[in-house]
Design an enzyme around this catalytic site. Sequence first.
Site, PDB file in Angstrom:
ATOM      1  N   HIS A  76      -0.058  -9.948   0.815  1.00 40.33           N
ATOM      2  CA  HIS A  76      -0.498  -8.502   0.506  1.00 40.33           C
ATOM      3  C   HIS A  76      -0.664  -8.461  -1.115  1.00 40.33           C
ATOM      4  O   HIS A  76       0.246  -7.775  -1.799  1.00 40.33           O
ATOM      5  CB  HIS A  76       0.628  -7.647   0.939  1.00 40.33           C
ATOM      6  CG  HIS A  76       0.406  -6.059   0.938  1.00 40.33           C
ATOM      7  ND1 HIS A  76       0.858  -5.292   1.922  1.00 40.33           N
ATOM      8  CD2 HIS A  76      -0.520  -5.445   0.180  1.00 40.33           C
ATOM      9  CE1 HIS A  76       0.216  -4.086   1.720  1.00 40.33           C
ATOM     10  NE2 HIS A  76      -0.429  -4.124   0.409  1.00 40.33           N
ATOM     11  N   ASN A 114       3.248   3.600  -3.309  1.00 34.20           N
ATOM     12  CA  ASN A 114       3.145   4.115  -2.190  1.00 34.20           C
ATOM     13  C   ASN A 114       3.483   2.870  -0.939  1.00 34.20           C
ATOM     14  O   ASN A 114       2.680   1.861  -0.966  1.00 34.20           O
ATOM     15  CB  ASN A 114       1.899   4.612  -1.676  1.00 34.20           C
ATOM     16  CG  ASN A 114       1.864   5.709  -0.494  1.00 34.20           C
ATOM     17  OD1 ASN A 114       2.761   5.996   0.150  1.00 34.20           O
ATOM     18  ND2 ASN A 114       0.682   5.711   0.146  1.00 34.20           N
ATOM     19  N   HIS A 127      -3.339  -1.155 -12.132  1.00 30.45           N
ATOM     20  CA  HIS A 127      -4.035   0.048 -12.735  1.00 30.45           C
ATOM     21  C   HIS A 127      -4.129   0.016 -14.017  1.00 30.45           C
ATOM     22  O   HIS A 127      -3.555  -0.860 -14.645  1.00 30.45           O
ATOM     23  CB  HIS A 127      -3.369   1.329 -11.952  1.00 30.45           C
ATOM     24  CG  HIS A 127      -3.235   1.458 -10.732  1.00 30.45           C
ATOM     25  ND1 HIS A 127      -4.539   1.843 -10.019  1.00 30.45           N
ATOM     26  CD2 HIS A 127      -2.279   1.531  -9.753  1.00 30.45           C
ATOM     27  CE1 HIS A 127      -4.032   2.069  -8.647  1.00 30.45           C
ATOM     28  NE2 HIS A 127      -2.856   1.620  -8.666  1.00 30.45           N
ATOM     29  N   ASN A 142      -9.668  -2.532   0.100  1.00 29.47           N
ATOM     30  CA  ASN A 142      -9.893  -1.451  -0.388  1.00 29.47           C
ATOM     31  C   ASN A 142     -10.530  -1.624  -1.882  1.00 29.47           C
ATOM     32  O   ASN A 142     -10.055  -1.234  -2.941  1.00 29.47           O
ATOM     33  CB  ASN A 142      -8.686  -0.485  -0.357  1.00 29.47           C
ATOM     34  CG  ASN A 142      -7.497  -1.166  -1.108  1.00 29.47           C
ATOM     35  OD1 ASN A 142      -7.222  -2.167  -1.255  1.00 29.47           O
ATOM     36  ND2 ASN A 142      -6.620  -0.118  -1.633  1.00 29.47           N
ATOM     37  N   HIS A 178      -3.519  -6.810  -4.068  1.00 30.76           N
ATOM     38  CA  HIS A 178      -4.803  -6.081  -4.545  1.00 30.76           C
ATOM     39  C   HIS A 178      -5.529  -6.641  -5.753  1.00 30.76           C
ATOM     40  O   HIS A 178      -5.259  -6.856  -6.741  1.00 30.76           O
ATOM     41  CB  HIS A 178      -4.632  -4.716  -4.668  1.00 30.76           C
ATOM     42  CG  HIS A 178      -3.869  -3.908  -3.695  1.00 30.76           C
ATOM     43  ND1 HIS A 178      -4.897  -3.208  -2.538  1.00 30.76           N
ATOM     44  CD2 HIS A 178      -2.646  -3.712  -3.176  1.00 30.76           C
ATOM     45  CE1 HIS A 178      -3.978  -2.645  -1.581  1.00 30.76           C
ATOM     46  NE2 HIS A 178      -2.775  -3.116  -1.844  1.00 30.76           N
ATOM     47  N   LEU A 179      -6.603  -7.448  -5.609  1.00 29.05           N
ATOM     48  CA  LEU A 179      -7.367  -8.126  -6.629  1.00 29.05           C
ATOM     49  C   LEU A 179      -8.428  -7.166  -7.344  1.00 29.05           C
ATOM     50  O   LEU A 179      -9.274  -7.625  -8.274  1.00 29.05           O
ATOM     51  CB  LEU A 179      -7.902  -9.364  -6.357  1.00 29.05           C
ATOM     52  CG  LEU A 179      -6.991 -10.215  -5.579  1.00 29.05           C
ATOM     53  CD1 LEU A 179      -7.693 -11.541  -5.282  1.00 29.05           C
ATOM     54  CD2 LEU A 179      -5.970 -10.683  -6.755  1.00 29.05           C
ATOM     55  N   HIS A 208       4.902  -3.301   3.850  1.00 28.39           N
ATOM     56  CA  HIS A 208       5.982  -2.895   2.875  1.00 28.39           C
ATOM     57  C   HIS A 208       6.657  -1.668   3.534  1.00 28.39           C
ATOM     58  O   HIS A 208       6.732  -0.581   3.189  1.00 28.39           O
ATOM     59  CB  HIS A 208       5.040  -2.213   1.867  1.00 28.39           C
ATOM     60  CG  HIS A 208       3.831  -1.240   2.013  1.00 28.39           C
ATOM     61  ND1 HIS A 208       3.750  -0.283   3.160  1.00 28.39           N
ATOM     62  CD2 HIS A 208       2.687  -1.428   1.368  1.00 28.39           C
ATOM     63  CE1 HIS A 208       2.285  -0.012   3.133  1.00 28.39           C
ATOM     64  NE2 HIS A 208       1.796  -0.569   2.026  1.00 28.39           N
ATOM     65  N   ASP A 255       2.598  -6.680  -2.980  1.00 32.72           N
ATOM     66  CA  ASP A 255       1.656  -5.644  -2.769  1.00 32.72           C
ATOM     67  C   ASP A 255       1.334  -5.199  -4.279  1.00 32.72           C
ATOM     68  O   ASP A 255       1.240  -4.207  -4.843  1.00 32.72           O
ATOM     69  CB  ASP A 255       2.601  -4.164  -2.457  1.00 32.72           C
ATOM     70  CG  ASP A 255       1.571  -3.089  -2.068  1.00 32.72           C
ATOM     71  OD1 ASP A 255       0.405  -3.468  -2.330  1.00 32.72           O
ATOM     72  OD2 ASP A 255       1.982  -1.910  -1.776  1.00 32.72           O
TER      73      ASP A 255
END
Length: 401
Positions: free
Chosen positions: A58, A255, A286, A92, A60-61, A210, A282
């Site tokens: 889990h 989240n 940002h 996403n 996010h790249l 999560h 996770d």
Amino acid sequence: MQLLIKSGKIWYKNKIQKLDILICNNKIIKINKHINAKVDKTINASGLTIIPGLIDIHVHLREPGYEYKETIATGTASAAKGGFTTVCCMPNTKPVIDSTLHLNQLQKLIKTKAKINVLPYVSISKEQAGKELVNIPTLAKHCFAFSDDGVGVKSLLLMQQAMQEAKKVSKPIVAHCEDLSKIGNAIEYSEVERDLKLSLKTKCQFHVCHVSTKESIDLIKKAKRQAKYITCEVTPHHLLLNNKIIKDCGAYKMNPPIASIHDQHSLNKAIKDGTIDIIVTDHAPHSKEEKSKGLAHSANGIVGLEISFALMYTHFVKNQIIPFGKLINLMSFNPARIFKLNGGVIKIGEVADLSIFDLNKKWTIDSKQFLSKGHSTPFDKQTVYGETKFTICGGKIIYEK
């Protein structure tokens, strides 16, 4: 290429043993005491601990579309520094990975930029809009699993159809469970309850993202008594934090949000009793600007690939909450077993994906030194144990301290 790792303490056959490892090309070809061989490179692992490469299902790249947050190159460099040899990236992005075209484009980027193994997710619904199912039979051959991570699938009918289609092609549904029409813990557990019932009805392999609440844990524990194909994950930040100690700072904005101390205790108990199968980061980077607007207005998500093993080793193994072997299972063996991936174990003939740590090394987390483009973490400046010395992926040294 031939690589010899000498005098390390290896997690081999479910215990620590002082052995050498001989790697030829990308596979382990020999494990024994005092191996002598003419090789291209020798690693002196005296005092170091060698475990199967860590696996994070889990992350996010952010690429394509949000390269200012993270790229495949920076994200996988960050993962390698943390001891990870395989990560699974959520869909996403921009565009959402919801079609053969978008998946092929992503795989080309992975092939040219990734420093470790990267397995892509495909979304459950087109554009993650929750209205129309993607072409699961076509896409299943080329993705890790299906998930609309970041949003819950509101439509019960759509989720049931997704599970029915995924079951036919033996692919997991991995769900971010969130119903914003509810309040408090029910935002999560109400959709967990719905999706568990659908999984039992369709017999589809189902994995809950999560987990953060006691009620969710109780529901999952009950469902797991009925089906072995139901699993779940937790993050270090949900295990280590509660809403009494969070600050008005973007580094605490994620989240699902950090829950109560009672939820935290339930998660910790579920790690010990086996209800929770996998620890994930996770990892959600940002920009500095997006994370500088306080707890109320900052973007959701923190980074964790470079520190998750050290956090878990320090707080859970050194404090004797779980044994070292349990941590290896949660961060390597279990994800490989549950999702039928390479790795998760050190044995002759296996691909040489290995993490080498100095477990006695005491160090201070410094987010300014992260290889990730994201630097937001609530654990900045904490003192931890367990520093990555080498990460070996496919027989190649990808990271060296």
